[in-house]
Design a protein around this motif. Structure first.
Motif, PDB file in Angstrom:
ATOM      1  N   ILE A   9       0.965  -1.186   0.105  1.00 60.02           N
ATOM      2  CA  ILE A   9      -0.059   0.240  -0.325  1.00 60.02           C
ATOM      3  C   ILE A   9       1.063   1.332  -0.023  1.00 60.02           C
ATOM      4  N   SER A  10       0.326   2.340  -0.912  1.00 65.02           N
ATOM      5  CA  SER A  10       1.249   3.472  -0.613  1.00 65.02           C
ATOM      6  C   SER A  10       0.446   4.685  -0.518  1.00 65.02           C
ATOM      7  N   ILE A  11       0.478   5.173   0.608  1.00 67.49           N
ATOM      8  CA  ILE A  11      -0.307   6.275   0.638  1.00 67.49           C
ATOM      9  C   ILE A  11       0.330   7.701   0.389  1.00 67.49           C
ATOM     10  N   ILE A  12      -0.980   8.741  -0.251  1.00 65.33           N
ATOM     11  CA  ILE A  12      -0.673   9.783  -0.942  1.00 65.33           C
ATOM     12  C   ILE A  12      -1.234  10.690   0.199  1.00 65.33           C
ATOM     13  N   ILE A  13       0.018  11.976   0.578  1.00 66.00           N
ATOM     14  CA  ILE A  13      -1.303  12.802   1.207  1.00 66.00           C
ATOM     15  C   ILE A  13      -0.814  14.072   0.266  1.00 66.00           C
ATOM     16  N   VAL A  39       4.661   6.299   1.807  1.00 66.81           N
ATOM     17  CA  VAL A  39       4.306   7.314   2.132  1.00 66.81           C
ATOM     18  C   VAL A  39       4.838   8.674   1.364  1.00 66.81           C
ATOM     19  N   ILE A  40       4.028   8.968   0.780  1.00 65.64           N
ATOM     20  CA  ILE A  40       4.545  10.116  -0.215  1.00 65.64           C
ATOM     21  C   ILE A  40       3.716  11.265   0.064  1.00 65.64           C
ATOM     22  N   VAL A  41       3.873  12.447   0.745  1.00 66.13           N
ATOM     23  CA  VAL A  41       3.732  13.812   1.157  1.00 66.13           C
ATOM     24  C   VAL A  41       3.606  14.539  -0.603  1.00 66.13           C
ATOM     25  N   VAL A  42       3.028  14.710  -0.962  1.00 68.01           N
ATOM     26  CA  VAL A  42       3.464  15.870  -2.054  1.00 68.01           C
ATOM     27  C   VAL A  42       2.163  16.845  -1.386  1.00 68.01           C
ATOM     28  N   ASP A  43       4.181  18.299  -1.407  1.00 66.27           N
ATOM     29  CA  ASP A  43       4.259  19.703  -1.164  1.00 66.27           C
ATOM     30  C   ASP A  43       2.880  20.068  -2.726  1.00 66.27           C
ATOM     31  N   ARG A  82       4.271   2.933  -6.438  1.00 64.76           N
ATOM     32  CA  ARG A  82       4.752   2.033  -6.618  1.00 64.76           C
ATOM     33  C   ARG A  82       4.168   0.559  -6.026  1.00 64.76           C
ATOM     34  N   GLY A  83       3.008   1.064  -5.335  1.00 61.40           N
ATOM     35  CA  GLY A  83       2.422   0.085  -4.575  1.00 61.40           C
ATOM     36  C   GLY A  83       1.056  -1.555  -5.732  1.00 61.40           C
ATOM     37  N   ASP A  84       0.590  -1.879  -4.873  1.00 56.80           N
ATOM     38  CA  ASP A  84      -0.518  -2.599  -5.548  1.00 56.80           C
ATOM     39  C   ASP A  84      -1.740  -1.710  -4.971  1.00 56.80           C
ATOM     40  N   ILE A  85      -1.999  -0.787  -4.264  1.00 57.93           N
ATOM     41  CA  ILE A  85      -2.901  -0.173  -4.115  1.00 57.93           C
ATOM     42  C   ILE A  85      -2.672   1.118  -2.996  1.00 57.93           C
ATOM     43  N   ILE A  86      -2.700   2.229  -3.957  1.00 59.52           N
ATOM     44  CA  ILE A  86      -2.535   3.687  -3.309  1.00 59.52           C
ATOM     45  C   ILE A  86      -3.986   3.400  -2.541  1.00 59.52           C
ATOM     46  N   ALA A  87      -3.297   4.330  -0.970  1.00 56.30           N
ATOM     47  CA  ALA A  87      -4.837   4.984  -0.276  1.00 56.30           C
ATOM     48  C   ALA A  87      -3.987   6.070  -0.424  1.00 56.30           C
ATOM     49  N   ALA A 154     -10.720  11.754   1.743  1.00 57.14           N
ATOM     50  CA  ALA A 154      -9.991  11.833   3.629  1.00 57.14           C
ATOM     51  C   ALA A 154      -9.891  10.841   4.185  1.00 57.14           C
ATOM     52  N   ASN A 155     -10.181   9.552   3.121  1.00 55.69           N
ATOM     53  CA  ASN A 155     -10.222   8.459   3.600  1.00 55.69           C
ATOM     54  C   ASN A 155     -10.157   7.537   2.266  1.00 55.69           C
ATOM     55  N   MET A 156      -9.475   7.074   2.061  1.00 55.25           N
ATOM     56  CA  MET A 156     -10.160   6.149   0.741  1.00 55.25           C
ATOM     57  C   MET A 156      -9.077   4.970  -0.027  1.00 55.25           C
ATOM     58  N   ALA A 157      -9.142   4.371  -0.690  1.00 57.86           N
ATOM     59  CA  ALA A 157      -8.241   3.390  -1.728  1.00 57.86           C
ATOM     60  C   ALA A 157      -8.896   2.779  -3.268  1.00 57.86           C
ATOM     61  N   LEU A 158      -7.312   2.949  -3.653  1.00 60.90           N
ATOM     62  CA  LEU A 158      -8.035   1.942  -4.958  1.00 60.90           C
ATOM     63  C   LEU A 158      -6.843   1.781  -5.533  1.00 60.90           C
ATOM     64  N   GLN A 159      -7.359   0.361  -6.783  1.00 60.33           N
ATOM     65  CA  GLN A 159      -6.035  -0.166  -7.302  1.00 60.33           C
ATOM     66  C   GLN A 159      -5.430   0.200  -8.278  1.00 60.33           C
ATOM     67  N   ARG A 160      -3.887   0.330  -7.709  1.00 60.57           N
ATOM     68  CA  ARG A 160      -3.044   0.919  -8.633  1.00 60.57           C
ATOM     69  C   ARG A 160      -3.352   0.754 -10.364  1.00 60.57           C
TER      70      ARG A 160
END
Length: 287
Positions: A9-13, A39-43, A82-87, A154-160
């Motif tokens: 799981i990749s977490i995007i913020i 975990v990717i923080v996009v400024d 790069r994860g299987d799931i993008i959160a 604010a609270n979701m996930a999807l298949q890459r």
């Protein structure tokens, strides 16, 4: 390792001027029972210390998106995942320790392309009442919207793989919810988007801390997003719009009067100077 546990799981913020919120958000991620793959923080052009705060966490990769708007920051993060799931969460999302494990469990069902869940509000008096009302309307809309259910950024996930399939179809403009847009276009491709109340995140109530016109403008973006895609199911949302209009004043009082130390309503707190700014409307700033 079974199939569920093997899902990475990749977490995007996406982040814009969230220095006051971000450390708590990332600390909650660090406490997960299942560790994120990344975990990717996009400024997104923050003028405060958001990027520096993110960089203090060794498991975080900080990226920069110069085009203003959460839609662009989201896309940059999702493309880099790069994860299987993008959160996807917001900088004020506080995840319970089992959140990533729950994402793995839900997304192990191969027919589910994307999922979002419930909100539990903090920084507000009578939070239990807020949460009960919120859950009632999310359940109701999930039933009424059927295969047109929305995603909640604010609270979701999807298949890459679902992201890669839908990316080129997405709208790149303001005045709509970019998370709803993902759901709409996934559903147009025949993909399954679900609401699952097992997936819960704590969300700040600070959205209410703006004037009435600004708040209602934001609330109306939900049905307007559906209208821009010519979806008649938007009419189911207007009961919630009416509730937001009626409940605006008491909700704002309960937010502004909340004493975080005593965790109760305080008249002194209500009339004190505010130490934090309300959250920027992510639909209003798109370059």
């Amino acid at each position: 390792m079974n199939q569920v546990q093997s899902l990475r799981i990749s977490i995007i913020i996406p982040v814009y001027n969230e220095a006051a919120q971000l450390a708590a958000c990332l600390t909650a991620i660090a406490r997960q029972t299942v560790k994120p793959f990344e975990v990717i923080v996009v400024d997104n052009n923050s003028t405060d210390d958001s990027a520096a705060i993110a960089a203090r966490f060794p498991f975080v990769r900080v990226m920069t998106e110069r085009r203003q708007g959460v839609v662009h920051a989201r896309t940059t993060g999702f493309d880099a995942a790069r994860g299987d799931i993008i959160a996807r969460i917001d900088a004020d999302s506080l995840l319970p320790t089992e959140w990533l494990a729950t994402v793995q469990q839900i997304m192990s069902e191969p027919t589910i392309a994307a999922v979002s869940g419930t909100a539990q509000y903090y920084n507000v008096a009578a939070a239990r009442l807020f949460n009960t009302i919120d859950l009632f309307f999310r359940r109701r809309l999930a039933r009424q919207l059927g295969n047109r259910v929305f995603l909640y950024g604010a609270n979701m996930a999807l298949q890459r793989s679902a992201w890669q399939a839908v990316r080129a179809r997405l709208c790149q403009r303001g005045g709509q919810h970019e998370d709803y847009d993902i759901a709409i276009h996934l559903q147009e491709l025949g993909e399954r988007v679900v609401f699952d109340e097992r997936l819960t995140a704590k969300i700040s109530s600070r959205r209410i801390d703006v004037n009435f016109i600004s708040f209602m403008r934001y609330v109306l973006v939900a049905p307007n997003t559906y209208a821009q895609h010519h979806i008649r199911a938007r009419w189911h949302m207007y009961s919630l719009v009416a509730l937001c209009a009626i409940g605006y004043l008491p909700a704002r009082v309960l937010h502004r009067g909340y004493d975080p130390l005593g965790q109760h309503f305080s008249w002194l707190q209500l009339f004190s100077a505010r130490s934090t700014a309300p959250r920027v409307d992510p639909t209003a700033y798109v370059a």
